[in-house]
Design a protein around this motif. Structure first.
Motif, PDB file in Angstrom:
ATOM      1  N   MET B   3     -13.857 -16.728   7.280  1.00 14.42           N
ATOM      2  CA  MET B   3     -13.637 -17.358   8.435  1.00 14.42           C
ATOM      3  C   MET B   3     -12.637 -18.586   8.625  1.00 14.42           C
ATOM      4  N   ASN B   4     -11.680 -18.663   9.319  1.00 13.53           N
ATOM      5  CA  ASN B   4     -11.006 -19.876   9.545  1.00 13.53           C
ATOM      6  C   ASN B   4     -10.531 -20.047  10.921  1.00 13.53           C
ATOM      7  N   ILE B   5     -10.037 -21.248  11.253  1.00 13.26           N
ATOM      8  CA  ILE B   5     -10.035 -21.652  12.425  1.00 13.26           C
ATOM      9  C   ILE B   5      -8.930 -21.055  13.234  1.00 13.26           C
ATOM     10  N   GLU B   6      -7.949 -20.477  12.603  1.00 14.30           N
ATOM     11  CA  GLU B   6      -6.638 -20.015  13.077  1.00 14.30           C
ATOM     12  C   GLU B   6      -6.974 -18.637  13.568  1.00 14.30           C
ATOM     13  N   ILE B   8      -9.869 -17.564  14.440  1.00 11.60           N
ATOM     14  CA  ILE B   8     -10.892 -17.774  15.697  1.00 11.60           C
ATOM     15  C   ILE B   8      -9.952 -18.112  16.923  1.00 11.60           C
ATOM     16  N   GLN B   9      -8.820 -18.762  16.920  1.00 13.96           N
ATOM     17  CA  GLN B   9      -8.105 -19.161  17.865  1.00 13.96           C
ATOM     18  C   GLN B   9      -7.141 -18.095  18.386  1.00 13.96           C
ATOM     19  N   GLU B  11      -8.079 -14.993  18.497  1.00 12.93           N
ATOM     20  CA  GLU B  11      -8.915 -13.874  19.111  1.00 12.93           C
ATOM     21  C   GLU B  11      -8.767 -13.985  20.440  1.00 12.93           C
ATOM     22  N   ILE B  55      -3.440 -21.965  20.806  1.00 12.72           N
ATOM     23  CA  ILE B  55      -4.235 -21.750  21.816  1.00 12.72           C
ATOM     24  C   ILE B  55      -3.933 -22.438  23.273  1.00 12.72           C
ATOM     25  N   SER B  56      -3.356 -23.617  22.813  1.00 11.39           N
ATOM     26  CA  SER B  56      -3.140 -24.675  24.001  1.00 11.39           C
ATOM     27  C   SER B  56      -1.938 -24.595  24.444  1.00 11.39           C
ATOM     28  N   HIS B  77      -2.526 -19.289  27.691  1.00  6.49           N
ATOM     29  CA  HIS B  77      -3.796 -18.299  27.298  1.00  6.49           C
ATOM     30  C   HIS B  77      -4.848 -18.435  28.325  1.00  6.49           C
ATOM     31  N   SER B  78      -4.723 -19.254  29.410  1.00  8.09           N
ATOM     32  CA  SER B  78      -5.720 -19.417  30.349  1.00  8.09           C
ATOM     33  C   SER B  78      -6.057 -18.090  30.982  1.00  8.09           C
TER      34      SER B  78
END
Lengths: 206, 114
Positions: B3-6, B8-9, B11, B55-56, B77-78
């Motif tokens: 798993m890495n943060i990228e 997860i973002q 998804e 994601i931001s 991405h909102s």
């Protein structure tokens, strides 16, 4: 307090239904395994030893390896003790994840080792204000006066001075749990958490 | 444990937003809550800035509402954004066309990208 070992994956943001952005830290919490029960009769205090993250057996000392072999679990990279009666009911060798511990948790306390900053000055370490940078001054990042003169004639203990900063255990209490991903053992916690990415964190229910 | 943060973002990201560029005219369909009803409010204007930040990521869209210029910053991405539609692809030289703020009328035209 129930607790678990976790790895900090990093920070991101997630959206609420209303479109608000929430800053979150994502933790990989588990799977952990019960390695040993410590009892008052045997060890003088009650605790549960849990392990997290697999490790090659060849990289362990024989003493450590013996601990895992006795428990009948494969070798783990990180081990910690949790003082919790509820966990004591879980048998040695039981695997558990974020969902088992934090299914109904709203708040958690998080402990980790903060990022090391080496020998840091007062501005970074104690949030001192810096001096004026112009008009011929020399006290731009200086710590300032230590104490008064004749009385007390000494520097009080605990005076905030430059020194080693960070690389120390830090606990942050009552952080909000935003989401628990049961299938992948992911824990989304609002805000920042001490330590670097891939740092090992102890998460306790508060 | 891969798993890495990228990942997860990734998804939670919306697909197909890479195509937009500064200078493009787009319609952003925003979900608005009025009382207890929800409706979609379109906002049509020129992209003057696109911030690529995972994601931001955000889009700054500028439009002239009568005589008044309105700029809105949308988190791309909102979930409050129903869709973003490309109206007209514009040809500009800068990635951030802040100079549009000083231009009015005929001077504020943008060539079409082929």
């Amino acid at each position: 307090m129930k607790g678990i070992l976790a790895k900090k994956l990093g920070m991101t943001q997630i959206f609420t239904e209303q479109g608000e952005r929430v800053p979150v830290t994502v933790l990989e919490a588990g799977p952990c395994v019960v390695v040993r029960h410590k009892t008052i009769e045997n060890d003088g205090y009650a605790a549960v030893q849990i392990g997290f993250g697999l490790k090659k057996e060849s990289r362990l000392s024989k003493a450590d390896l013996g601990q895992f072999q006795k428990a009948g679990v494969s070798a783990r990279e990180h081990v910690c003790e949790i003082h919790e009666e509820e966990l004591a009911a879980w048998p040695v060798g039981k695997e558990f994840g974020a969902a088992d511990v934090f299914a109904d948790a709203k708040f958690v306390c998080v402990s980790g080792v903060s990022k090391g900053r080496g020998f840091a000055g007062c501005i970074k370490r104690h949030n001192f204000t810096s001096g004026p940078r112009s008009h011929g001054t020399h006290n731009i990042r200086e710590p300032g006066s230590q104490s008064a003169h004749t009385f007390p004639g000494r520097v009080f203990p605990g005076k905030k001075l430059p020194g080693h900063y960070g690389n120390k255990k830090v606990t942050v209490k009552n952080l909000v749990v935003v989401k628990v991903d049961n299938d992948r053992n992911l824990l989304y916690i609002k805000g920042a958490i001490p330590g670097p990415k891939n740092g090992i964190i102890v998460v306790r229910k508060s | 444990m891969t798993m890495n943060i990228e990942s997860i973002q990734h998804e939670n990201k919306r697909e197909g937003l890479e195509a937009f560029r500064a200078g493009d005219t787009v319609t952003v369909n925003v979900k608005v809550v009025e009382g207890n009803k929800e409706r979609i409010q379109p906002f049509k204007g020129v992209i003057i800035q696109k911030k690529n930040a995972g994601i931001s990521a955000t889009l700054t869209v500028r439009k002239m509402s009568g005589n008044v210029a309105v700029e809105r910053i949308f988190p791309m991405h909102s979930p409050r954004i129903e869709s973003i539609a490309l109206e007209r692809a514009g040809q500009v030289r800068q990635a951030r066309i802040y100079y549009m703020r000083d231009l009015r009328g005929k001077a504020a035209r943008i060539d079409e990208r082929k």
